[in-house]
Design an enzyme around this catalytic site. Sequence first.
Site, PDB file in Angstrom:
ATOM      1  N   THR A  53       0.791  -1.227   0.000  1.00 24.54           N
ATOM      2  CA  THR A  53       0.000   0.000   0.000  1.00 24.54           C
ATOM      3  C   THR A  53       0.826   1.280   0.000  1.00 24.54           C
ATOM      4  OG1 THR A  53      -1.443   1.318   1.449  1.00 24.54           O
ATOM      5  CG2 THR A  53      -0.181  -0.380   2.515  1.00 24.54           C
ATOM      6  N   GLU A  70       0.255   3.626   1.845  1.00 24.54           N
ATOM      7  CA  GLU A  70       0.384   4.065   3.242  1.00 24.54           C
ATOM      8  C   GLU A  70       1.797   3.828   3.771  1.00 24.54           C
ATOM      9  OE1 GLU A  70      -1.939   5.536   5.732  1.00 24.54           O
ATOM     10  OE2 GLU A  70      -2.522   6.175   3.735  1.00 24.54           O
ATOM     11  N   TYR A 124      -1.276   0.389  10.989  1.00 22.94           N
ATOM     12  CA  TYR A 124      -1.621  -0.309   9.733  1.00 22.94           C
ATOM     13  C   TYR A 124      -0.409  -0.344   8.810  1.00 22.94           C
ATOM     14  CZ  TYR A 124      -3.499  -0.843   4.979  1.00 22.94           C
ATOM     15  OH  TYR A 124      -3.717  -1.236   3.678  1.00 22.94           O
ATOM     16  N   LYS A 139       1.833  -3.489   7.434  1.00 21.46           N
ATOM     17  CA  LYS A 139       1.991  -3.726   5.991  1.00 21.46           C
ATOM     18  C   LYS A 139       3.469  -3.674   5.583  1.00 21.46           C
ATOM     19  CE  LYS A 139      -2.169  -4.333   4.155  1.00 21.46           C
ATOM     20  NZ  LYS A 139      -2.525  -5.400   3.205  1.00 21.46           N
TER      21      LYS A 139
HETATM   22  P1  NAP Z   1     -11.550  -4.442   2.500  1.00 24.60           P
HETATM   23  O1  NAP Z   1     -12.717  -4.104   1.641  1.00 24.60           O
HETATM   24  O2  NAP Z   1     -11.481  -3.887   3.864  1.00 24.60           O
HETATM   25  O3  NAP Z   1     -11.484  -6.047   2.578  1.00 24.60           O
HETATM   26  C1  NAP Z   1     -10.657  -6.681   3.512  1.00 24.60           C
HETATM   27  C2  NAP Z   1     -10.916  -8.168   3.469  1.00 24.60           C
HETATM   28  O4  NAP Z   1     -10.099  -8.799   4.481  1.00 24.60           O
HETATM   29  C3  NAP Z   1     -12.372  -8.568   3.816  1.00 24.60           C
HETATM   30  O5  NAP Z   1     -12.720  -9.673   3.025  1.00 24.60           O
HETATM   31  C4  NAP Z   1     -12.273  -8.981   5.270  1.00 24.60           C
HETATM   32  O6  NAP Z   1     -13.242  -9.899   5.658  1.00 24.60           O
HETATM   33  C5  NAP Z   1     -10.916  -9.659   5.262  1.00 24.60           C
HETATM   34  N1  NAP Z   1     -10.350  -9.812   6.595  1.00 24.60           N
HETATM   35  C6  NAP Z   1     -10.215  -8.881   7.567  1.00 24.60           C
HETATM   36  N2  NAP Z   1      -9.650  -9.429   8.666  1.00 24.60           N
HETATM   37  C7  NAP Z   1      -9.414 -10.728   8.378  1.00 24.60           C
HETATM   38  C8  NAP Z   1      -8.877 -11.812   9.106  1.00 24.60           C
HETATM   39  N3  NAP Z   1      -8.454 -11.692  10.371  1.00 24.60           N
HETATM   40  N4  NAP Z   1      -8.785 -13.014   8.488  1.00 24.60           N
HETATM   41  C9  NAP Z   1      -9.247 -13.184   7.225  1.00 24.60           C
HETATM   42  N5  NAP Z   1      -9.793 -12.191   6.501  1.00 24.60           N
HETATM   43  C10 NAP Z   1      -9.881 -10.980   7.061  1.00 24.60           C
HETATM   44  O7  NAP Z   1     -10.192  -4.032   1.780  1.00 24.60           O
HETATM   45  P2  NAP Z   1      -9.909  -3.708   0.227  1.00 24.60           P
HETATM   46  O8  NAP Z   1     -10.096  -2.254   0.023  1.00 24.60           O
HETATM   47  O9  NAP Z   1     -10.594  -4.702  -0.623  1.00 24.60           O
HETATM   48  O10 NAP Z   1      -8.328  -3.943   0.170  1.00 24.60           O
HETATM   49  C11 NAP Z   1      -7.799  -5.228  -0.152  1.00 24.60           C
HETATM   50  C12 NAP Z   1      -6.364  -5.299   0.335  1.00 24.60           C
HETATM   51  O11 NAP Z   1      -5.581  -4.284  -0.303  1.00 24.60           O
HETATM   52  C13 NAP Z   1      -6.181  -5.064   1.821  1.00 24.60           C
HETATM   53  O12 NAP Z   1      -5.099  -5.853   2.236  1.00 24.60           O
HETATM   54  C14 NAP Z   1      -5.806  -3.598   1.934  1.00 24.60           C
HETATM   55  O13 NAP Z   1      -5.062  -3.370   3.115  1.00 24.60           O
HETATM   56  C15 NAP Z   1      -4.981  -3.437   0.675  1.00 24.60           C
HETATM   57  N6  NAP Z   1      -4.974  -2.120   0.044  1.00 24.60           N
HETATM   58  C16 NAP Z   1      -6.149  -1.479  -0.230  1.00 24.60           C
HETATM   59  C17 NAP Z   1      -6.115  -0.271  -0.900  1.00 24.60           C
HETATM   60  C18 NAP Z   1      -7.379   0.444  -1.267  1.00 24.60           C
HETATM   61  O14 NAP Z   1      -7.302   1.642  -1.579  1.00 24.60           O
HETATM   62  N7  NAP Z   1      -8.518  -0.221  -1.295  1.00 24.60           N
HETATM   63  C19 NAP Z   1      -4.886   0.280  -1.305  1.00 24.60           C
HETATM   64  C20 NAP Z   1      -3.716  -0.417  -1.011  1.00 24.60           C
HETATM   65  C21 NAP Z   1      -3.771  -1.628  -0.352  1.00 24.60           C
HETATM   66  P3  NAP Z   1     -14.667  -9.438   6.254  1.00 24.60           P
HETATM   67  O15 NAP Z   1     -15.531  -9.158   5.052  1.00 24.60           O
HETATM   68  O16 NAP Z   1     -15.099 -10.617   7.028  1.00 24.60           O
HETATM   69  O17 NAP Z   1     -14.426  -8.210   7.072  1.00 24.60           O
HETATM   70  O1  F7E Z   2      -8.837   8.212   4.391  1.00 23.98           O
HETATM   71  C1  F7E Z   2      -9.123  11.652   5.561  1.00 23.98           C
HETATM   72  C2  F7E Z   2      -8.245  10.683   6.329  1.00 23.98           C
HETATM   73  O2  F7E Z   2      -9.878   6.173   5.359  1.00 23.98           O
HETATM   74  C3  F7E Z   2      -8.332   9.041   3.375  1.00 23.98           C
HETATM   75  C4  F7E Z   2      -7.273   2.115   2.822  1.00 23.98           C
HETATM   76  O3  F7E Z   2      -7.831   1.401   1.750  1.00 23.98           O
HETATM   77  O4  F7E Z   2      -6.122   3.582   1.323  1.00 23.98           O
HETATM   78  C5  F7E Z   2      -7.037   3.562   2.394  1.00 23.98           C
HETATM   79  O5  F7E Z   2      -6.529   4.272   3.504  1.00 23.98           O
HETATM   80  C6  F7E Z   2      -8.008  10.413   3.957  1.00 23.98           C
HETATM   81  C7  F7E Z   2      -7.219  10.346   5.266  1.00 23.98           C
HETATM   82  O6  F7E Z   2      -8.309   5.984   3.368  1.00 23.98           O
HETATM   83  C8  F7E Z   2     -12.443  11.477   6.990  1.00 23.98           C
HETATM   84  O7  F7E Z   2      -7.713  11.290   7.501  1.00 23.98           O
HETATM   85  C9  F7E Z   2     -11.071  13.022   6.368  1.00 23.98           C
HETATM   86  O8  F7E Z   2      -6.220  11.329   5.259  1.00 23.98           O
HETATM   87  O9  F7E Z   2     -10.535   6.898   3.033  1.00 23.98           O
HETATM   88  P1  F7E Z   2      -9.494   6.782   4.066  1.00 23.98           P
HETATM   89  P2  F7E Z   2      -6.768   5.827   3.718  1.00 23.98           P
HETATM   90  O10 F7E Z   2      -6.493   6.124   5.139  1.00 23.98           O
HETATM   91  O11 F7E Z   2      -6.014   6.611   2.706  1.00 23.98           O
HETATM   92  C10 F7E Z   2      -4.830   3.030   1.604  1.00 23.98           C
HETATM   93  C11 F7E Z   2      -3.991   3.097   0.349  1.00 23.98           C
HETATM   94  C12 F7E Z   2      -4.893   1.685   2.217  1.00 23.98           C
HETATM   95  O12 F7E Z   2      -3.995   0.852   2.056  1.00 23.98           O
HETATM   96  C13 F7E Z   2      -5.954   1.449   3.233  1.00 23.98           C
HETATM   97  O13 F7E Z   2      -6.206   0.051   3.396  1.00 23.98           O
HETATM   98  O14 F7E Z   2      -9.234  11.056   4.276  1.00 23.98           O
HETATM   99  N1  F7E Z   2     -10.473  11.830   6.117  1.00 23.98           N
HETATM  100  N2  F7E Z   2     -12.275  12.832   6.912  1.00 23.98           N
HETATM  101  C14 F7E Z   2     -11.304  10.858   6.493  1.00 23.98           C
HETATM  102  N3  F7E Z   2     -11.183   9.529   6.426  1.00 23.98           N
HETATM  103  C15 F7E Z   2     -12.210   8.773   6.864  1.00 23.98           C
HETATM  104  N4  F7E Z   2     -12.130   7.433   6.769  1.00 23.98           N
HETATM  105  N5  F7E Z   2     -13.359   9.350   7.383  1.00 23.98           N
HETATM  106  C16 F7E Z   2     -13.515  10.701   7.477  1.00 23.98           C
HETATM  107  O15 F7E Z   2     -14.535  11.181   7.939  1.00 23.98           O
END
Ligand code: NAP
Ligand code: F7E
Length: 352
Positions: free
Chosen positions: A126, A128, A150, A154
Site C-alpha cells: 500500500t 500508506e 496499519y 503492511k
Molecule cells: P476491504 O474491503 O477492507 O477487505 C478486507 C478483506 O479482508 C475482507 O474480506 C475482510 O473480511 C478480510 N479480513 C479482515 N480481517 C481478516 C482476518 N483476520 N482473516 C481473514 N480475513 C480478514 O479491503 P480492500 O479495500 O478490498 O483492500 C484489499 C487489500 O488491499 C487489503 O489488504 C488492503 O489493506 C490493501 N490495500 C487497499 C487499498 C485500497 O485503496 N482499497 C490500497 C492499497 C492496499 P470481512 O468481510 O469478514 O471483514
Molecule cells: O482516508 C481523511 C483521512 O480512510 C483518506 C485504505 O484502503 O487507502 C485507504 O486508507 C483520507 C485520510 O483511506 C475522513 O484522515 C477526512 O487522510 O478513506 P481513508 P486511507 O487512510 O487513505 C490506503 C492506500 C490503504 O492501504 C488502506 O487500506 O481522508 N479523512 N475525513 C477521512 N477519512 C475517513 N475514513 N473518514 C472521514 O470522515
Amino acid sequence: MAKKALITGITGQDGAYLADFLLRKGYKVYGTYRRSSTPNFWRLQYLNLLNKITLVPADMADMASLLEAVTISEPDEIYNLAAQSYVGASFDQPLLTTEIDGSGATRLLEIIRHLKKDIKLYQASTSELYGTIQETPQTEKTQFKPNSPYATAKLLAFHNTRIYREAYNLFASNGILFNHESPLRGLEFVTRKITNGVARIKHNLQKELVLGNLEAKRDWGFAPEYVEAMWMILQHDKPDDFVCATGETHSVKEFAEEAFSLANLNYKDFVKTDKLFMRPKDVDLLRGDARKIKEQIGWEPKVKFKELVKIMIKADMERWDKFSKGELFPWDAPNYPNEISVLKRHIKKIRL
Ligand code: NAP
Ligand code: F7E
C-alpha cells in the site's frame, strides 16, 4: 486445465472485483471468508458471484485454517488481500492489525515455502507505507516512513514478501497500490462516506456530513482497474514490486466539492468537521508514479478523479432511489451504524 486462484479477503472490495475478473479469465476461484454471526457476502451477491466461487473458512490469525485453505484449493496463485484495512482502526487495535496484516502475510509465505514453492503470491501492499513522504511523486524507490500501525504491519508484510522472494526463490510480488475506490468501497472510507452522505442528503435522510482532515491529499483510482494490475503482476516473467497509481492527487475537500456539485449542492452548506474523525497521525499527500508497471507490464489506469466521483455518486444515488421505492438488493448502507455515536461512546470510555 483451468488455473486455480485462492483469494484471501474475497468478501472485501478488491476481493469481489478480483474474483469477477479471474472468473472471466477462466480461473477456478477459491476465496477465504471469516465466520461471523451474520454473513457478509453483499459484494459477492452484488456482482452475482456467490454461486461461481468456492468459499473456504480461514482467518489470517490462524495458521491451521490458512494451511487448510491452501491444501483444499491447491492454487497456482494466491492473492493475499485479507487485512484489517482501515487505517483509523489500526490506532485502536494496533496489535490485532499487526497480527492480521503483518504476521498473517508471513504465515502465507511460510505455508508456500514449506508446502509448494511454485505457488505465486501477490501481496497487497500500500501507498500508506510512504507515511511522511520523502519525495513526490512516490516510486518503488521512495523511502518508506510509515505513520500508522496499519502501515507498519503492511511494512512487515512488504519486506517479508521481498525477503522470501530473495532468500527462498519464491514468486512473491508486492503491488504498492495507491487508494482505489468504487461503489463497493466500505462505508467508513472517506470517498464512499461522502458519496453515500450526498445521496442521503439528497433524499432528506441526513442534514450534514461530518468529516475529519479535509486537507489530506490522495491519489484515487478505480478499483476494478487495480485488480487487473494484481493479475498482471503475477503473469510477469519475474516477481517484483510495482506501484499502481493514477499520478493525480486531490484533497478530501476537492472530493467533497465534486461529489456535492454532481448532486447540484454546495459542499460548504453541508460539510462539517469534527476532531473525532482526525487521526493521531495522518498521511498528508500521496501521488504515485506508476511508470515502472506501465513500461514493464503495460498496465495503465484510465479512470481519473472526476469520472471516479461520478461513478460512485451515480451508484449511491440509484441505491437510495431503489431503496426508497421498497426494492431489496444486496447493499451495506441501510445497516451501517451512525459513526458519530459510536465514536463518542468510545471517547467517553477512555476518559472514565
Ligand atoms: P476491504 O474491503 O477492507 O477487505 C478486507 C478483506 O479482508 C475482507 O474480506 C475482510 O473480511 C478480510 N479480513 C479482515 N480481517 C481478516 C482476518 N483476520 N482473516 C481473514 N480475513 C480478514 O479491503 P480492500 O479495500 O478490498 O483492500 C484489499 C487489500 O488491499 C487489503 O489488504 C488492503 O489493506 C490493501 N490495500 C487497499 C487499498 C485500497 O485503496 N482499497 C490500497 C492499497 C492496499 P470481512 O468481510 O469478514 O471483514
Ligand atoms: O482516508 C481523511 C483521512 O480512510 C483518506 C485504505 O484502503 O487507502 C485507504 O486508507 C483520507 C485520510 O483511506 C475522513 O484522515 C477526512 O487522510 O478513506 P481513508 P486511507 O487512510 O487513505 C490506503 C492506500 C490503504 O492501504 C488502506 O487500506 O481522508 N479523512 N475525513 C477521512 N477519512 C475517513 N475514513 N473518514 C472521514 O470522515
